[in-house]
Design a protein around this motif. Sequence first.
Motif, PDB file in Angstrom:
ATOM      1  N   ALA A 259       7.115  -8.185  73.427  1.00  0.00           N
ATOM      2  CA  ALA A 259       5.574  -7.634  73.387  1.00  0.00           C
ATOM      3  C   ALA A 259       4.875  -7.171  74.945  1.00  0.00           C
ATOM      4  O   ALA A 259       4.579  -5.387  74.452  1.00  0.00           O
ATOM      5  N   GLU A 260       5.073  -7.789  75.633  1.00  0.00           N
ATOM      6  CA  GLU A 260       4.961  -7.780  76.530  1.00  0.00           C
ATOM      7  C   GLU A 260       5.608  -6.720  77.972  1.00  0.00           C
ATOM      8  O   GLU A 260       4.926  -5.462  77.929  1.00  0.00           O
ATOM      9  N   ALA A 261       6.872  -6.815  77.412  1.00  0.00           N
ATOM     10  CA  ALA A 261       7.794  -6.288  77.700  1.00  0.00           C
ATOM     11  C   ALA A 261       7.431  -4.466  77.571  1.00  0.00           C
ATOM     12  O   ALA A 261       7.640  -3.258  77.791  1.00  0.00           O
ATOM     13  N   SER A 262       7.220  -4.244  75.708  1.00  0.00           N
ATOM     14  CA  SER A 262       7.112  -3.169  75.411  1.00  0.00           C
ATOM     15  C   SER A 262       6.165  -2.352  75.748  1.00  0.00           C
ATOM     16  O   SER A 262       5.477  -0.978  75.734  1.00  0.00           O
ATOM     17  N   LEU A 263       4.550  -3.300  76.282  1.00  0.00           N
ATOM     18  CA  LEU A 263       3.697  -2.544  76.637  1.00  0.00           C
ATOM     19  C   LEU A 263       3.238  -1.751  77.130  1.00  0.00           C
ATOM     20  O   LEU A 263       2.987  -0.974  78.047  1.00  0.00           O
ATOM     21  N   ALA A 264       4.657  -2.368  78.714  1.00  0.00           N
ATOM     22  CA  ALA A 264       4.285  -1.700  79.589  1.00  0.00           C
ATOM     23  C   ALA A 264       4.807  -0.218  79.964  1.00  0.00           C
ATOM     24  O   ALA A 264       4.899   0.318  80.595  1.00  0.00           O
ATOM     25  N   LEU A 265       5.510  -0.100  78.548  1.00  0.00           N
ATOM     26  CA  LEU A 265       5.862   1.507  78.826  1.00  0.00           C
ATOM     27  C   LEU A 265       4.658   2.767  77.788  1.00  0.00           C
ATOM     28  O   LEU A 265       5.822   3.185  77.750  1.00  0.00           O
ATOM     29  N   CYS A 266       3.765   1.934  77.672  1.00  0.00           N
ATOM     30  CA  CYS A 266       3.200   2.811  76.977  1.00  0.00           C
ATOM     31  C   CYS A 266       1.965   2.752  78.480  1.00  0.00           C
ATOM     32  O   CYS A 266       1.630   2.509  79.141  1.00  0.00           O
ATOM     33  N   ASP A 267       0.995   4.345  77.359  1.00  0.00           N
ATOM     34  CA  ASP A 267       0.474   4.670  79.041  1.00  0.00           C
ATOM     35  C   ASP A 267      -1.088   4.445  77.958  1.00  0.00           C
ATOM     36  O   ASP A 267      -1.874   4.268  79.247  1.00  0.00           O
ATOM     37  N   ALA A 268      -1.369   4.084  76.807  1.00  0.00           N
ATOM     38  CA  ALA A 268      -2.826   3.593  76.570  1.00  0.00           C
ATOM     39  C   ALA A 268      -2.347   2.583  75.364  1.00  0.00           C
ATOM     40  O   ALA A 268      -2.557   2.985  74.128  1.00  0.00           O
ATOM     41  N   GLY A 269      -1.848   1.266  75.893  1.00  0.00           N
ATOM     42  CA  GLY A 269      -2.466   0.275  74.508  1.00  0.00           C
ATOM     43  C   GLY A 269      -2.179  -0.875  75.199  1.00  0.00           C
ATOM     44  O   GLY A 269      -2.508  -1.488  76.407  1.00  0.00           O
ATOM     45  N   ARG A 270      -2.117  -1.602  74.234  1.00  0.00           N
ATOM     46  CA  ARG A 270      -2.164  -3.203  74.068  1.00  0.00           C
ATOM     47  C   ARG A 270      -2.112  -3.769  72.958  1.00  0.00           C
ATOM     48  O   ARG A 270      -1.475  -3.575  72.277  1.00  0.00           O
ATOM     49  N   ILE A 271      -2.155  -5.477  73.365  1.00  0.00           N
ATOM     50  CA  ILE A 271      -1.748  -5.932  71.981  1.00  0.00           C
ATOM     51  C   ILE A 271      -3.046  -7.277  71.835  1.00  0.00           C
ATOM     52  O   ILE A 271      -3.286  -7.642  72.556  1.00  0.00           O
TER      53      ILE A 271
END
Length: 299
Positions: A259-271
């Motif tokens: 999940a954290e690695a995926s978030l790093a590919l988002c311009d505007a995201g949160r978990i």
Amino acid sequence: MGRDDREVAVPDSPTTAAIAFPSIALPSLRLNVAEAGPIDGLPTLVLHGFPEFWYGWRRQIGPLTEAGLRLVLPDQRGYNRSDKPDGIAAYHLDRLAADVIELADHYGFARFRLVAHDWGGLVAWWTAAHHPERIERLAILNAPHPAVFGPYILRHPTQMLRSAYVGLFQIPRLPERRLMADGCAVLRQALLKTSRPGSFTGADLDRYVEAWAQPGAMTGMLNWYRALRLPRARSVPRVKPPTLILWGRRDHALEPGLAEASLALCDAGRIQWLPEATHWVQHDAAEAVNAALVAFLRA
């Protein structure tokens, strides 16, 4: 286009939701779809994962439609009563994402919200990365971005062990026979053992078995795994739409680091973590998931 409108009691909802079940003819294939919510509601496509079908969102339909969302929940290609094209190439991510765009076009959704779990999440990540102009908001439940999975496994051998079943699914024909044996006993037990008690009832599992037993369905479902080719992160566009990742920390198959690695590919995201939920987060923690989705999708 065939149509079947019914009043369906939706678990965990104080009301009864009217759900229609049209058969949608897209340019490339026919999909069985569940529709719910106000016609003029916020356009929202909802994608299931393996080994579910639209019914996997039964606890979300009532609360989301009451919040004003117009839901379109397809049985994706290879699943349940939707078409099941022959050949592994028919299940590549580009083709699966094209189904999403074609379905949105069919409904006249110029822009739409996209909600997805598990394998549906991989499709949603891919769609949002390659068609950002179409996605208003993206909500992902326990599904990694396809571009992070390969590198993550190389750095985390424990995830490789968790994903060993994917290799078994590559074998021709044998997985189908094993999963279909004894009334799909292996899959039934897998859902029960990897979820919280009560998340799947006997009646729920009977509905799943009926879907798995559709002609060609098990091969279609497994072909998603057989067709997967993991890209490199630098070859995939970043995810531009606002993104919410909901993640059950007790996932048996996927580590939280994905999940954290995926978030790093988002311009505007949160978990948003759900500490007690498993991989089947929308079943295990339906109330929390529904509240999070309503707040995010209506923003």
